[in-house]
Design a protein around this motif. Structure first.
Motif, PDB file in Angstrom:
ATOM      1  N   ARG A 421       7.905  10.401  -3.939  1.00 36.88           N
ATOM      2  CA  ARG A 421       7.018  10.311  -2.774  1.00 36.88           C
ATOM      3  C   ARG A 421       5.932   9.270  -2.991  1.00 36.88           C
ATOM      4  O   ARG A 421       5.559   8.536  -2.072  1.00 36.88           O
ATOM      5  CB  ARG A 421       6.396  11.683  -2.503  1.00 36.88           C
ATOM      6  N   ARG A 422       5.419   9.186  -4.221  1.00 35.03           N
ATOM      7  CA  ARG A 422       4.373   8.202  -4.490  1.00 35.03           C
ATOM      8  C   ARG A 422       4.908   6.777  -4.357  1.00 35.03           C
ATOM      9  O   ARG A 422       4.251   5.896  -3.789  1.00 35.03           O
ATOM     10  CB  ARG A 422       3.807   8.422  -5.891  1.00 35.03           C
ATOM     11  N   LEU A 423       6.119   6.557  -4.868  1.00 35.93           N
ATOM     12  CA  LEU A 423       6.717   5.231  -4.737  1.00 35.93           C
ATOM     13  C   LEU A 423       6.921   4.877  -3.266  1.00 35.93           C
ATOM     14  O   LEU A 423       6.699   3.736  -2.851  1.00 35.93           O
ATOM     15  CB  LEU A 423       8.045   5.185  -5.498  1.00 35.93           C
ATOM     16  N   GLU A 424       7.343   5.875  -2.494  1.00 35.16           N
ATOM     17  CA  GLU A 424       7.534   5.625  -1.065  1.00 35.16           C
ATOM     18  C   GLU A 424       6.204   5.293  -0.394  1.00 35.16           C
ATOM     19  O   GLU A 424       6.130   4.388   0.445  1.00 35.16           O
ATOM     20  CB  GLU A 424       8.166   6.853  -0.406  1.00 35.16           C
ATOM     21  N   GLN A 425       5.145   6.030  -0.790  1.00 28.47           N
ATOM     22  CA  GLN A 425       3.831   5.752  -0.216  1.00 28.47           C
ATOM     23  C   GLN A 425       3.369   4.349  -0.572  1.00 28.47           C
ATOM     24  O   GLN A 425       2.794   3.632   0.255  1.00 28.47           O
ATOM     25  CB  GLN A 425       2.807   6.783  -0.745  1.00 28.47           C
ATOM     26  N   ASN A 426       3.630   3.931  -1.815  1.00 20.42           N
ATOM     27  CA  ASN A 426       3.241   2.576  -2.208  1.00 20.42           C
ATOM     28  C   ASN A 426       3.982   1.525  -1.404  1.00 20.42           C
ATOM     29  O   ASN A 426       3.408   0.504  -0.996  1.00 20.42           O
ATOM     30  CB  ASN A 426       3.514   2.372  -3.705  1.00 20.42           C
ATOM     31  N   GLN A 427       5.280   1.749  -1.178  1.00 18.50           N
ATOM     32  CA  GLN A 427       6.051   0.798  -0.392  1.00 18.50           C
ATOM     33  C   GLN A 427       5.550   0.737   1.050  1.00 18.50           C
ATOM     34  O   GLN A 427       5.468  -0.336   1.652  1.00 18.50           O
ATOM     35  CB  GLN A 427       7.537   1.182  -0.435  1.00 18.50           C
TER      36      GLN A 427
END
Length: 700
Positions: A421-427
């Motif tokens: 989820r964090r990676l998705e938020q960063n993207q």
């Protein structure tokens, strides 16, 4: 007869002479003993005075060292902050003021120390002891180095923003580190140690001289001597006890947070390092929790720092009650807390502890006759299951905390799903930077209706993001990522322009769209930018001011620039643009703000409407809001209406306008146009007006 009495007279005279001799010796002995007692008394007083002076020197030197460390950290923070050209001056200015104030305090302490050294040099016992040239040389060298350090810090604080950014942000930290290197720190430590040693010498001198003088006093005056000197001995013991207490307080000050009594960041880092050492030596794991308060700034700004301190103290007490005796709770700074749990290897058990802490923190906090409410987000991780070193641990715990704060008042223990989820938020955050320029935002319109007749009154403009890969995203997926950034400015600019074009198209098609409400963020209210956006849109599309309405949350009352926001809102209302107070009752604003703020419409939040029919308290609050708006001469709008029972209740209590799924979901411009009434003599229907058009929402 006389001859018989003469022999008797001589013994009498001899006795009298003996008695007088004894009396003289006694007087002499009393005088000598009195002088010895007085000399002993004066010696102890002089020694105590010297000890007190030395103690003051040690205490003042320790305070100067602590203030020096704070100044070094403050100056480094200013240099780091100067590297950001977008950082506002109202943040930089208090940092500069704190540095200059700290410099003045350190210099004042240096002057006081010089005066104390001069005074102790005049002490009688100091003249008897060999001169401590090493300490004097060390003090002079420290003064020189400290003054050089202060001069550097003063130049950095007094430098202009441009100079600090262009000059100090590059070589300043390097040059400043040289001026506050370990030599200066060691000299402070050596000086404090020598001050303590000299203080001990004072006590030893007092004991030695006092014992030698007291040994000359006769046994007949020992009790008297004890009575005479008992107050002084008590004072001496108190001085020694104060010395020990002072050293203990210094140790506590270095490792304890002054407000909460918990461990501070320094102590926490030391404990964390020890736990990793135990992990390498014995393989014993542990767990860590990060605790961050939700909306703590709002409490501080609205109720003052005493209320904020009460909340912080409440959180500290909750952590102490919730945790085990072996666990380590620390306040890292601001509203951020951390917990280390030695031997904790079970993620499920850690989650249970964190959830219990979240619920306990959310309890009511009594403060000065009122009740405060605070919530916290908690992130946690287990070592070595989730991380094997300090850097990795801090990263995964921060990730878990970030995930928890997206929902607020919850606890999240790190797992792979959270990482995804964090990676998705960063993207998404990276894609948001270009979303406005790529025209990827879309405006949907939700109708507002008359609750009694169902007649269409207008729309609220709501934002959607047409992501090139993920499709149409709702506001909850991307708006939180824009908080604290400048992206919201461009997004709002686009939504106002889009709503203006859609209004123009509807009107040219002979339709009656009513007033379109746009949520306006604080960043566009503190200056003329938001006002100018409406001016440009109205002129470009040949519209009227009353075609628009702006919705503002009550959090603007707590903004530092509340006066500027008030001026902007007043200008809107002068031109006939309606102002709606959104999310009323969900923030921290008071009725005083409501009384003084110029608005036309009060919106009842959907959280209260949802409780109609099932929560008597929500119904009572709605009645109070409707009565309040009516008494103030304002309109009242309810949002989130989904059932006819909710509509009837709102109509009965006097609310006239509503919006929600009962009347219509947010729709694109072409679908929203199909439900609009026509003007008499209208020329044509709105077909595909604005289809595919991209925009941004005022619902920020």
């Amino acid at each position: 007869m006389l001859r018989r009495t003469e022999p008797r007279a001589k013994p009498l005279q001899s006795v009298e002479r003996y008695i007088r001799s004894i009396g003289r010796h006694y007087v002499h002995a009393v005088i000598v003993m009195t002088m010895l007692i007085g000399a002993t008394y004066l010696t102890v007083v002089v020694a105590l005075d010297r000890h007190s002076l030395q103690q003051n020197i040690g205490f003042l030197t320790s305070n100067q060292f602590i203030r020096f460390q704070q100044l070094a950290n403050q100056t480094r923070a200013l240099m780091r902050a100067s590297a950001d050209p977008n950082l506002p001056d109202y943040i930089i200015r208090p940092m500069r003021d704190d540095i200059l104030r700290a410099i003045g305090e350190v210099r004042a302490m240096s002057r006081q120390l010089a005066e104390l050294h001069d005074e102790i040099g005049r002490n009688f016992l100091e003249k008897l002891n060999p001169r401590d040239d090493i300490s004097e040389q060390l003090r002079l060298e420290l003064d020189a180095r400290l003054e050089d350090f202060l001069a550097r810090a003063e130049r950095i604080a007094n430098a202009g923003a441009k100079e600090r950014r262009e000059r100090y942000s590059f070589w300043g930290p390097i040059d400043f580190a040289v001026s506050s290197d370990s030599v200066l720190m060691r000299q402070f430590g050596d000086l404090i140690r020598r001050a303590h040693e000299r203080s001990g010498i004072s006590i030893d001198n007092a004991k030695l001289i006092g014992t030698a003088l007291l040994a000359l006093i006769a046994a007949t005056v020992i009790l008297a001597s004890i009575f005479l000197f008992s107050p002084l001995l008590k004072k001496l013991r108190n001085e020694h006890r104060r010395t020990m207490d002072f050293e203990e307080r210094l140790t506590q000050l270095a490792h304890t947070d002054a407000l909460t009594g918990l461990a501070n960041r320094s102590s926490f880092n030391q404990a964390l390092g020890n736990l990793f050492s135990d992990l390498e030596r014995t393989g014993t794991g542990f767990a860590m929790l990060l605790v961050d308060l939700d909306r703590f700034k709002s409490i501080n700004d609205s109720l003052g720092h005493p209320a904020g301190d009460a909340v912080l103290d409440h959180v500290a007490r909750v952590l102490q009650r919730t945790l085990r005796s072996t666990d380590i709770a620390a306040r890292l700074g601001g509203d951020e807390f951390a917990v280390l749990l030695p031997g904790m290897a079970d993620s499920a058990l850690l989650a249970t502890i964190a959830d219990r802490a979240v619920k306990a923190i959310a309890a009511e906090i009594p403060f000065e006759g009122r009740v405060l409410q605070a919530t916290a987000s908690i992130g946690g991780a287990v070592v070595p299951s989730h991380a094997n070193d300090e850097a990795s641990l801090m990263r995964v715990v921060d990730l878990a905390l970030y995930t928890a704060k997206s929902g607020r008042n919850t606890a999240v223990i790190f797992d792979e799903a959270a990482l995804a989820r964090r990676l998705e938020q960063n993207q998404l955050s990276l894609a948001l930077v270009l979303a406005a320029d790529r025209d990827e935002f879309v405006v949907h319109y939700q109708p507002k209706v008359d609750l009694a007749t169902g007649m269409h009154l207008g729309f609220e403009a709501l934002v959607r993001w047409q992501h090139p890969e993920l499709g149409l995203l709702p506001p909850g997926r991307f708006l939180p990522l824009m908080e604290g950034t400048q992206l919201i400015r461009g997004m709002t600019r686009a939504v106002i322009a889009t709503v203006g074009r859609d209004l123009d198209a509807w009107k040219r098609a002979g339709l009656v769209p009513g007033t379109i409400s746009i949520n306006l963020p604080e960043v566009l209210l503190v200056n003329e930018e938001g006002y100018n956006l409406f001016v440009e849109t109205i002129l470009a599309n040949r519209l009227e001011w009353h075609d628009f309405a702006v919705e503002i949350t009550e959090d603007v009352f707590l903004n530092r620039s509340a006066d500027q926001i008030l001026d902007t809102v007043a200008r809107f209302r002068e031109h006939g643009l309606s102002v709606s107070l959104d999310d009323f009752g969900t923030g921290f604003a008071s009725l005083v703000h409501l009384r003084d703020f110029p608005f036309d419409e009060l919106k009842i939040d959907r959280s209260f409407v949802t409780g109609i029919g099932s929560d008597a308290r929500s119904e009572q609050i709605i009645r109070a809001m409707v009565d309040l708006s009516r008494n103030l001469g304002k309109r009242c709008v309810a949002e989130g209406i989904e059932t006819d029972a909710q509509r009837r209740f709102l109509l009965e209590v006097g609310c006239e306008v509503g919006q929600g799924y009962l009347f219509g979901k947010p729709e694109p411009v072409d679908q929203a146009g199909e439900r609009l009434p026509r003007q008499s003599g209208g020329v044509k229907r709105l077909a595909a007006v604005g289809s595919g058009r991209r925009a941004v929402d005022g619902a920020l």
